[in-house]
Design an enzyme around this catalytic site. Structure first.
Site, PDB file in Angstrom:
ATOM      1  N   HIS A   1       2.216  -6.064  -7.232  1.00  0.00           N
ATOM      2  CA  HIS A   1       2.173  -7.443  -6.900  1.00  0.00           C
ATOM      3  C   HIS A   1       0.886  -7.940  -7.774  1.00  0.00           C
ATOM      4  CE1 HIS A   1      -0.748  -5.866  -4.161  1.00  0.00           C
ATOM      5  NE2 HIS A   1       0.076  -5.252  -3.714  1.00  0.00           N
ATOM      6  N   HIS A  14      -2.271  -6.078  -7.807  1.00  0.00           N
ATOM      7  CA  HIS A  14      -2.480  -4.887  -8.857  1.00  0.00           C
ATOM      8  C   HIS A  14      -2.585  -5.543 -10.216  1.00  0.00           C
ATOM      9  CE1 HIS A  14       0.435  -2.824  -5.988  1.00  0.00           C
ATOM     10  NE2 HIS A  14      -0.677  -2.086  -6.008  1.00  0.00           N
TER      11      HIS A  14
END
Ligand code: PAF
Length: 282
Positions: free
Chosen positions: A34, A37
């Site tokens: 997501h 990250h």
């Protein structure tokens, strides 16, 4: 961006980059990627010439009662996101590739730091994390490794492990990436129902409130922890812990400690959410 699944191949790729004089950053993940990250990937890109992202849902950091089998595995979507964000290599090994002799018997464990906070109720979790991250460090041999500050205890433990084992790797911590309402991005947020999602930012709001109280001079940390636990419980959270801790030892803070982390973990419906804020009183 290429994807490789075996150890020999990732070593060969990294060796070729080294021969070309390039520095390498590693972003270890468990996938289901997501925006949080992607902030780690951007930090890696600032720190080194090439970025390797690993995706491996590591069985040894899950207790038998935890969600290893159900943990979301979204490799195709993850690879597309990494490609769009210009990562250089995806390393996505199988369990057999990472644990080639079956059930693991060789462990890397950081004592003490793993006893507090999340470690109190997840006694084998950090040993799984430190073992798999050691393996990744030995396989990829990066110059830099990037981790999120959302997992403050994990980051603290990995810094200690890296220093004590003399891994020639610089650890970079990246500030927690948040939704507009303050909720920290997490792969487990996807388990929240719509109603739970609305309540979830309360953890961060309460942490900020507790931080303000300490900044204003309040020093009865145990009482502050109890107030925050009660506020979360009143909104349907099942509190694992709220802790005002020394940011270096992670032990419960005393009024003498100057660098603090205020950390909390609580279940909201299915997922266990964690978050933290830090506070420097020096
Ligand atoms: O933070 C995570 O996603 C994991 O604990 C890590 C560091 C990738 C080890 O499996």
């Amino acid at each position: 961006m290429d994807m490789v699944c075996n150890v020999a191949e990732v070593r060969a790729r990294v060796a070729a980059w080294r021969r070309a004089g390039k520095t390498v950053a590693l972003v270890p993940t468990m996938g289901n990627l997501h925006a949080g990250h992607m902030s780690l990937v951007r930090a890696a890109q600032r720190e080194a010439d090439v970025t390797v992202v690993s995706i491996f849902v590591n069985p040894t950091q899950f207790a038998p009662s935890e969600d290893f089998d159900a943990y979301p595995r979204t490799l195709e979507a993850d690879a597309a996101l990494l490609r769009a964000n210009a990562a250089d290599l995806l390393f996505a090994p199988s369990v057999d590739e990472m644990y080639p002799l079956g059930p693991n018997t060789t462990w890397v464990e950081v004592e003490q730091l793993g006893r507090y906070l999340c470690g109190a109720n997840r006694p084998t979790h950090f040993r799984g994390v430190t073992t798999v991250v050691s393996k990744l460090f030995l396989i990829v041999a990066p110059d830099v490794a990037v981790f999120g500050e959302k997992d403050f205890q994990q980051l603290t433990i990995l810094r200690r492990m890296t220093a004590e084992l003399r891994f020639p790797i610089r650890i970079v911590g990246v500030p927690t990436w948040r939704e507009a309402d303050g909720l920290a991005f997490s792969s487990r947020n996807g388990y929240l129902t719509e109603a739970e999602r609305e309540r979830a930012p309360l953890i961060q709001q309460q942490l900020q409130q507790l931080k303000r109280a300490i900044a204003d001079g309040e020093r009865d940390y145990r009482a502050l922890e109890d107030v925050m636990s009660a506020a979360l419980a009143a909104q349907g959270f099942k509190v694992d812990y709220v802790s005002v801790a020394d940011a270096e030892t992670l032990a419960p803070a005393t009024s003498e400690d100057r660098k603090l982390v205020i950390a909390a973990a609580a279940y909201l419906g299915k997922p266990r959410l964690i978050d933290n804020v830090t506070l420097d009183l020096t």
